[in-house]
Motif scaffolding. Structure first.
Motif, PDB file in Angstrom:
ATOM      1  N   SER B   2      -5.340   2.419  -7.579  1.00 51.01           N
ATOM      2  CA  SER B   2      -6.321   1.392  -7.375  1.00 51.01           C
ATOM      3  C   SER B   2      -7.111   1.592  -5.895  1.00 51.01           C
ATOM      4  CB  SER B   2      -5.702   0.035  -7.135  1.00 51.01           C
ATOM      5  OG  SER B   2      -4.761   0.029  -6.083  1.00 51.01           O
ATOM      6  N   THR B   6      -7.809  -3.001  -2.382  1.00 48.03           N
ATOM      7  CA  THR B   6      -7.788  -4.235  -3.404  1.00 48.03           C
ATOM      8  C   THR B   6      -6.363  -4.736  -3.521  1.00 48.03           C
ATOM      9  OG1 THR B   6      -7.185  -2.486  -5.320  1.00 48.03           O
ATOM     10  CG2 THR B   6      -9.489  -2.959  -4.673  1.00 48.03           C
ATOM     11  N   TYR B   8      -3.762  -7.910  -5.555  1.00 53.37           N
ATOM     12  CA  TYR B   8      -3.829  -9.024  -6.588  1.00 53.37           C
ATOM     13  C   TYR B   8      -4.739 -10.128  -6.565  1.00 53.37           C
ATOM     14  CZ  TYR B   8      -0.763 -12.362  -4.592  1.00 53.37           C
ATOM     15  OH  TYR B   8      -0.138 -13.376  -3.368  1.00 53.37           O
ATOM     16  N   ASN B  10      -7.783 -10.161  -4.632  1.00 58.00           N
ATOM     17  CA  ASN B  10      -9.310  -9.884  -4.850  1.00 58.00           C
ATOM     18  C   ASN B  10      -9.255  -8.847  -6.231  1.00 58.00           C
ATOM     19  OD1 ASN B  10      -8.519  -7.239  -3.990  1.00 58.00           O
ATOM     20  ND2 ASN B  10      -9.295  -7.939  -1.774  1.00 58.00           N
ATOM     21  N   HIS B  11      -8.390  -8.660  -6.825  1.00 55.11           N
ATOM     22  CA  HIS B  11      -8.586  -7.726  -7.891  1.00 55.11           C
ATOM     23  C   HIS B  11      -9.464  -8.154  -9.022  1.00 55.11           C
ATOM     24  CE1 HIS B  11      -7.165  -5.633 -11.523  1.00 55.11           C
ATOM     25  NE2 HIS B  11      -6.885  -6.739 -11.889  1.00 55.11           N
ATOM     26  N   GLU B  12      -9.503  -9.517  -9.339  1.00 53.20           N
ATOM     27  CA  GLU B  12     -10.515 -10.186 -10.309  1.00 53.20           C
ATOM     28  C   GLU B  12     -10.921 -11.465  -9.284  1.00 53.20           C
ATOM     29  OE1 GLU B  12      -9.524 -10.056 -14.639  1.00 53.20           O
ATOM     30  OE2 GLU B  12      -7.796 -10.127 -13.478  1.00 53.20           O
ATOM     31  N   LYS B  13     -12.083 -11.796  -9.663  1.00 48.98           N
ATOM     32  CA  LYS B  13     -12.534 -12.831  -9.176  1.00 48.98           C
ATOM     33  C   LYS B  13     -13.149 -14.009  -9.944  1.00 48.98           C
ATOM     34  CE  LYS B  13     -13.823 -11.017  -4.409  1.00 48.98           C
ATOM     35  NZ  LYS B  13     -13.566  -9.625  -4.704  1.00 48.98           N
ATOM     36  N   SER B  17     -10.524 -16.458 -13.599  1.00 52.52           N
ATOM     37  CA  SER B  17      -9.550 -15.075 -13.527  1.00 52.52           C
ATOM     38  C   SER B  17      -7.966 -15.462 -13.045  1.00 52.52           C
ATOM     39  CB  SER B  17      -9.931 -13.930 -12.566  1.00 52.52           C
ATOM     40  OG  SER B  17     -10.037 -14.535 -11.331  1.00 52.52           O
ATOM     41  N   TRP B  18      -8.300 -16.964 -12.453  1.00 55.65           N
ATOM     42  CA  TRP B  18      -6.918 -17.250 -12.173  1.00 55.65           C
ATOM     43  C   TRP B  18      -6.244 -18.398 -13.329  1.00 55.65           C
ATOM     44  CZ3 TRP B  18      -3.906 -17.011  -7.559  1.00 55.65           C
ATOM     45  CH2 TRP B  18      -4.455 -16.123  -6.662  1.00 55.65           C
ATOM     46  N   THR B  21      -4.926 -15.651 -15.707  1.00 52.43           N
ATOM     47  CA  THR B  21      -4.177 -14.655 -15.499  1.00 52.43           C
ATOM     48  C   THR B  21      -2.668 -14.490 -16.150  1.00 52.43           C
ATOM     49  OG1 THR B  21      -3.474 -13.352 -13.622  1.00 52.43           O
ATOM     50  CG2 THR B  21      -3.095 -15.762 -13.526  1.00 52.43           C
ATOM     51  N   HIS B 522      -2.696  -4.985  -7.743  1.00 53.64           N
ATOM     52  CA  HIS B 522      -2.310  -5.699  -9.300  1.00 53.64           C
ATOM     53  C   HIS B 522      -1.186  -5.720  -9.847  1.00 53.64           C
ATOM     54  CE1 HIS B 522      -3.313  -7.875 -12.882  1.00 53.64           C
ATOM     55  NE2 HIS B 522      -3.416  -6.518 -13.601  1.00 53.64           N
TER      56      HIS B 522
END
Lengths: 226, 538, 363, 198
Positions: B2, B6, B8, B10-13, B17-18, B21, B522
């Motif tokens: 990665s 980055t 876990y 800010n890995h997905e926003k 995504s929460w 998850t 992540h």
């Protein structure tokens, strides 16, 4: 532990969709073992869930044996026996379905799974007749609803409370099991299961055998009390 | 693997995504804040109780509201806060990293467990709120124990609340099941059973309890609901049933459940003490084995809640005897922790302050358990404030203090920031003082005979003064305690904005989670983790 | 010095007022000292270590002490021995309390049998002679009186009825409580006697005790039983034998006239209502509506009687001597009533519809 | 198997059983079911006919449970593959049974010793509420294996001539009062039916 006829089976790629191992597992064996252990742990919870009812059964039976005998008079042991046979047969077809999945026999798997569903519905049909017969007699679950007009002991309804709780919970499990089997049947028809990946069939199978297992105890406890 | 920077978080926003998850760390955080919200709600009801009991003939809140307050305080704190606090929040976060795995064994089941928890919480909230909106419904007042036949007779929404607890049970089972399989199957190569961090042992023991005991509360609550709906007569003495049987069923789960609550706390403390003494833990095997011993023995002892409930003298004797069996492994743990301090290099960082106050409070909690396990003295103390005090010393002084300590310990790992040490320690001190004021006074209330769950109290001439002064002290302490907890959380939240960036291993700890970056990426590790050194090897 | 310090602490236990208190309290104190010892040991060591071994520099090296078998054996075995003592003493005292017939002697000596009935939300204590004392009365009475309340003064002032508000037991006489509940689970507890037990509907619980110290003590319900759980308390008096006799005598004083009809109604509801209606409809026995004063009431054997005091009295005490027509098959159980109860019940039978005392002109 | 072939699923090899095993076990289960029914329904008469020995319900239930356990073992070992499975899964299953047995043992330790609870003192001034407590609290009824039952489910030897005809599902005769009394006759739950005084 090496076995007779493993690893020699060729997977027909046109028939089956190959599956990758989930990202967090190292290999397929680890995934399979994890799932199986998880399933066994889940079955433990089921055993203890029913355990509560079995404890209640034993407690009240040791206190009121005469109630138990009087109550069991109203159950038709022949229907119970038929249902036992049906569940055993469905267990056999379920176990065979897993075997056929292991052997890459897609059609066989699907047919056997369908047979299992069919047998399960047969079980429910018999149960339906049993329940409606009892309702007809005025034997409803619960002390206030129990209105069987014939002679009976004053606390006979407790026997039927436990009867309805046990068989009712079991019927719920049959329904969940059927839903699970239909789900894997659909997936099997899409060709998702083959010798290297049949985990869901195996899991649903374990669950179904547990449903059978519980009935094996329910039958003599409830129907053969005399 | 990665990019730099980055992790876990800010890995997905985006909110979706929460919500969707399957990352155990994110699920752990969601559990964490849900549990904290539950803590706030439970705390609110606790303060309500305390203000009511400030003086003897107080009428601050009505009897009905009071009964509702202690019921909801119990239900929320037990089912919504303590049981998920350490295992599902902290455990979810650290367990897979500590075993060196990318995730728990069944990540989707983990998410399902969280959503089941949410559904259960919503049902519980509905049971709290609906009585105020629906004509004919009364607030829930059966106590968190739901003893039959009162729970059958009361007008409160018992069915809704028991079903909430039933659903929450599934969440608990799924978490436990996941942890057991993860520990068994996903340990990093080279990590043998006796090379695991003690936190894992504790979580493993906890999970065994969750899987084995929770289904029984499930069937109990189901039968209770059926008792109300259909009048099945199994627990209702008016129908020839047996309310004592309900208590057997209930405590078969609920006694192990207090170990579901305390064992993970013990795991956290083992980590904290060793880390902040920078010293190998004393008696690793003893602590690990005693966790399992406690888990198993806890299934033998539930009847000590029922010494006076017309359980027969014979089984009371058996249960009393076995109860002392659970005292020994707990004592062994305490001694081992104290021995670990010997010749250590003790650094009084905030988590260590919590660990030390855990030792202090849990010692009191454990020792006062001896009175309740002994048959004759239990007669005086059963169902009095002594039990309340003992229970809170174990649950709050034990579990919650360990939870706070663990939260401070892993906070840098969770969010990658350092909190303010001064305020952290100050909050710990305030909590310690407030807690002791609140609950030590209750030992005197209980030993002089003040029953629990009383809306007001008079007391006879001999003890009236004691009851009055001790209750007042207790209420004062509760306020201080509440302030301390508020300071603690404010300090943590402020650190999210202003805190220094945390290094990988701010405490110099040895377990695997400190070898990844803070916060972790992540899939936990930038590269395949290697088990290079045993835990607690300094 | 130590005693002074201890005296400043709040009271640890309620007064010792029964024979059980000594056993229980000595175990209690034993555990307390064990607790204090271990608490001081653990927290003392902890504090000492924290002060002594506080981190002085970041690169301190700690010794590798992984375990010490000797120590571990010691701190496992010593607690085991201690808890075995606790268990043993606890069990012995508990067994004595739960079934103390062997100690107090069921037939070997005098004892008093009382019935305790828990209901939402008060306790009924029934005395020999069928007199019932309700815990709510003592609560009311205690709130009115000062804590220095003395039963002797009350008797001399002629307030006998006040005495009967309190459950009263004599000192040094074994008392057996048979206890049950009317509804949900309650728990009868007298902290000063060190007794407590749950009561359950349709289930009997027994507690024996022997009070040793005269005084006024609280008894409580300890099991959550509903909205007024916190008010399900009462006060009981432990008195010398002669005062107990006075108490029993005071119980025997007839009720004030305005309460007699209500007492009769209560008797009716308890014992008669299953077979005798008040609305004219026949049940197992004849209805009481318009029964009193009826002339020429037909009997099974064809004779007729006038329904007057004598007939009713006979019908209660010897019910099957004369059976009313139409009820020949019914067998009425013999009623065990004392004279006072009989008169209350007869007042009720005479006027089942309303209390004659409220409207004297009806008499 | 190396850690590198992450996405190669064919590392898992199933353990396939012969068909004969499935049919054999299935057949065995059916036979045992028939045996259960026979032991419960017909064996007592047969044995009594030849040996004059009464098979009590306690004996019958022990036999039935024994057979059921064999059946359950067959299902577990073969259908659920426990026989060929990892020892861990076997341990899991057995631990479940262990904890279940704890539940049974300790609950029954209480309920079966209930007769040590005393009866209320009997005096003329006993209040109404106590009169409904008939004798003992739920009496543990540990039927000794040698005690037989007659056709009406009554203990042999308790001749109170109060035969209950349970087969009569439509019977509306004089016993109807018994039924009506059932709503409030809760305490009778602790009594033995045949001894009801009504």
């Amino acid at each position: 532990m090496s076995s007779h006829n493993t690893a020699k089976i060729e997977v027909d790629k046109s028939q089956f969709a190959e599956r990758n191992v989930s990202h967090h597992f190292v290999d397929a064996d680890q995934e399979f073992d994890s799932c199986k252990m998880g399933m066994w742990l889940f079955l433990l919870t089921e055993i203890l869930l029913f355990g509560g009812l079995f404890v209640a059964y034993v407690v009240f039976r040791t206190w009121h044996p005469e109630t138990w005998e009087a109550g069991a008079e109203h159950l038709d042991w022949k229907m119970g026996a038929v249902n036992t046979g049906i569940l055993i047969a469905s267990s056999v077809t379920m176990a065979l379905a897993i075997r056929q999945a292991q052997l890459n026999d897609k059609k066989g798997t699907v047919m056997l799974l369908l047979a299992t569903v069919l047998l399960a519905s047969g079980f429910l049909v018999v149960k339906y007749f049993e329940y409606t017969h009892k309702f007809h007699l005025g034997i409803f679950p619960g002390g206030d609803n129990y209105m069987f007009p014939g002679k009976h002991l004053s606390n006979e309804f407790i026997y039927f409370s436990i009867y309805y709780m046990m068989t009712g919970l079991h019927v719920l499990h049959v329904l969940f099991g059927m839903a699970g089997i239909i789900w894997v049947t659909l997936r099997a028809a899409k060709g998702e299961f083959y010798s290297a990946y049949y985990t869901p069939v195996e899991m649903v199978g374990l669950y179904w055998h547990l449903v059978d297992l519980i009935w094996i105890f329910l039958f003599p406890l409830l129907y053969l009390t005399k | 693997m990665s990019e730099a920077g980055t992790n876990y978080i800010n890995h997905e926003k985006g909110i979706m995504s929460w919500l969707t998850t399957v990352d155990h760390k994110r699920i752990g955080l969601m559990y964490l804040w849900s549990a904290v919200a539950a803590l706030a709600a439970g705390g609110f009801f606790a303060l309500m109780i305390r203000f009511q009991l400030m003086s003897p003939e107080n009428d601050l809140i009505s009897k009905q509201t009071y009964n509702q307050a202690f019921t909801l305080h119990g239900v929320i704190m037990v089912f919504l806060f303590i049981i998920p606090s350490i295992p599902a929040a902290l455990g979810n976060f650290v367990l897979p990293i500590q075993v060196g795995a990318k995730d728990v064994a069944f990540p989707r089941m983990n998410l399902a467990s969280y959503y089941i928890y949410v559904v259960g919480s919503i049902m519980a909230l509905a049971a709290i709120a609906l009585p105020y909106f629906i004509e004919g419904w009364k607030p829930l007042d059966a106590g968190w124990t739901f003893y039959a036949p009162y729970s059958k007779q009361t007008a409160g929404p018992v069915i809704l609340m028991t079903m909430a607890a039933f659903v929450l049970g599934f969440s608990s089972i799924f978490t436990g099941l996941n942890f057991i399989v993860t520990i068994h199957k996903l340990r990093v190569k080279g990590m043998g059973w006796y090379k695991m961090p003690l936190m894992l042992w504790a979580l493993y023991a906890t999970s065994i309890l969750q899987v084995l005991a929770t289904p029984v509360i499930g069937i109990t609550l189901l039968l209770l609901a059926m008792e109300r709906v259909l009048d099945i007569g199994i627990f209702d003495p008016a129908k020839g049933g047996d309310p004592v049987l309900f208590q057997h069923f209930f405590w078969f789960y609920s006694h192990p459940a207090v170990y579901i609550m305390i064992l993970p706390g013990m795991g956290v403390i083992s980590e904290l003490i060793s880390t902040f003494c920078k010293k190998v833990i004393f008696g690793y095997n003893a602590i690990a084995n005693s966790s399992i011993a406690i888990a198993v023995i806890s299934f033998f002892v539930w009847g000590h809640h029922m010494f006076l409930s017309q359980q027969t003298t014979f089984s009371s004797m058996v249960f009393s005897f076995l109860t002392f069996g659970v005292a020994i492994p707990s004592a062994i743990k305490i001694f081992n922790w104290v021995a670990t301090l010997y010749r250590g290099s003790i650094d009084l960082k905030t988590p260590m302050c919590y660990a030390l106050s855990f030792l202090f409070l849990f010692t009191i909690g454990g020792l006062t358990g001896l009175y309740l396990g002994t048959l004759s003295t239990d007669i005086i103390l059963h169902d009095t404030y002594f039990v309340v005090a003992h229970f809170h010393y174990v649950m709050f002084g034990g579990t919650v203090i360990a939870f706070f300590g663990g939260l401070h310990f892993w906070w840098p790992k969770m969010y990658g920031v350092m909190y303010n040490e001064f305020w952290g320690r100050l909050a710990c001190g305030i909590i310690f003082i407030g807690f002791n004021m609140t609950f030590f006074s209750q030992f005197f209330l209980g030993s002089t005979g003040m029953p629990r769950r009383y809306h007001s109290y008079a007391g006879d001439a001999h003890v009236a003064e004691t009851w009055k002064s001790m209750s007042g002290l207790s209420t004062m302490g509760a306020v201080i305690l509440g302030c301390g907890i508020a300071i603690m959380f404010i300090n943590l939240l402020i650190s999210l904005k202003t805190g220094k960036k945390a290094p990988r291993n701010p405490w110099g700890a040895t377990t695997l989670e400190w070898e990844t970056q803070s916060p972790p990426v992540h899939e936990n590790f930038e590269e395949e983790p290697k088990f290079t050194r045993e835990p607690y090897s300094y | 010095m130590l005693n002074n310090t201890l005296a400043m602490l709040p009271e640890l236990l309620p007064p010792e007022a029964s024979t059980f208190a000594k056993d229980t309290d000595s175990t209690f104190m034993f555990i307390t000292w064990v607790c204090i010892f271990f608490f001081v040991l653990i927290v003392g060591l902890m504090t000492y270590f924290v002060v002594k071994y506080k981190r002085k520099s970041e690169d301190e090296v700690t010794p590798n002490i992984s375990h010490n078998l000797f120590l571990e054996i010691i701190w496992s075995v010593v607690p085991i021995i201690l808890v075995l003592f606790m268990f043993y003493w606890g069990y012995v005292a508990y067994a004595k309390m739960m079934d103390p017939v062997a100690v107090l002697g069921e037939d070997g000596g005098e004892h008093i049998d009382l019935y305790v009935n828990g209901k939402q939300w008060s306790w009924d204590i029934t005395y020999p002679g069928g007199f019932t004392i309700n815990s709510k009365d003592s609560l009311k009475m205690k709130n009115e009186e000062e804590f220095t309340w003395s039963p002797k003064e009350l008797i001399s002032e002629g307030k006998e009825n006040n005495i009967t508000s309190y459950m009263t037991v004599p000192v040094n006489v074994p008392v057996r409580l048979s206890m049950t509940s009317n509804d949900v689970i309650h728990s009868f507890a007298v902290p000063a006697f060190r007794i407590k037990k749950d009561v359950i509907l349709n289930r009997n619980a027994i507690i024996w005790f022997k009070a040793t110290k005269p005084g006024l003590y609280i008894y409580t319900c300890n099991e959550m039983c509903g909205i007024d759980h916190g008010h399900m308390i009462g006060y009981l008096r432990v008195v010398e034998q002669d005062e107990y006799d006075k108490f029993m005598k005071a119980l025997d004083v007839p009720l004030p006239p305005e309460k007699q009809w209500a007492a009769g109604k209560k008797l009716y509801l308890n014992s008669c209502s299953a077979c005798h209606s008040l609305d004219g409809s026949p049940r197992v026995g004849p209805s009481w509506k318009g029964l009193y004063g009826k002339k020429g009431h037909k009997m099974v054997d064809g004779s007729t009687v006038d329904v007057d005091d004598d007939y009713i009295r006979e019908s209660i005490l010897n019910p099957n001597a004369k059976k009313a027509e139409g009820f020949g098959a019914a067998v009425m159980p013999i009623q065990k009533l004392n004279e006072k109860q009989l008169s209350y019940l007869m007042q009720f039978i005479k006027s089942p519809d309303k209390d004659p005392n409220t409207k004297p002109e009806n008499k | 198997m190396s850690a590198h072939d992450h996405h190669n699923p064919s590392t898992h090899h199933p353990h396939v059983m012969p068909l004969s095993m499935y049919f054999g076990v299935g057949f065995g289960l059916i036979i045992l079911t028939v045996l259960t029914v026979w032991t419960a329904k017909f064996m007592p008469e047969t044995i009594e006919h030849y040996t004059k020995m009464k098979i009590t319900p306690t004996i019958a239930i022990i036999i039935a449970m024994f057979i059921a356990s064999i059946k359950a073992a067959l299902v577990c070992l073969f259908f659920m593959h426990l026989k060929y499975d990892k020892p861990l899964n076997r341990l899991t299953f057995i631990s479940g049974l262990f904890f279940l047995s704890l539940f049974f043992i300790f609950t029954l330790a209480d309920t079966l010793t209930r007769d040590t609870n005393p009866t209320p003192a009997v005096h003329s001034y006993m209040p109404e509420e106590f009169k409904t407590i008939t004798g003992k609290p739920p009496t543990p009824y540990w039927v000794p294996a040698w005690v037989g039952y007659d056709d009406h489910g009554h203990k042999i030897g308790s001749h109170d001539g109060h035969g209950h005809d349970h087969g009569d599902h439509t019977g509306h005769d004089h016993d109807h009062g018994d039924h009506a009394g059932h709503d409030h006759g809760d305490h009778e739950g602790h009594d033995h039916g045949p001894k009801d005084k009504k």
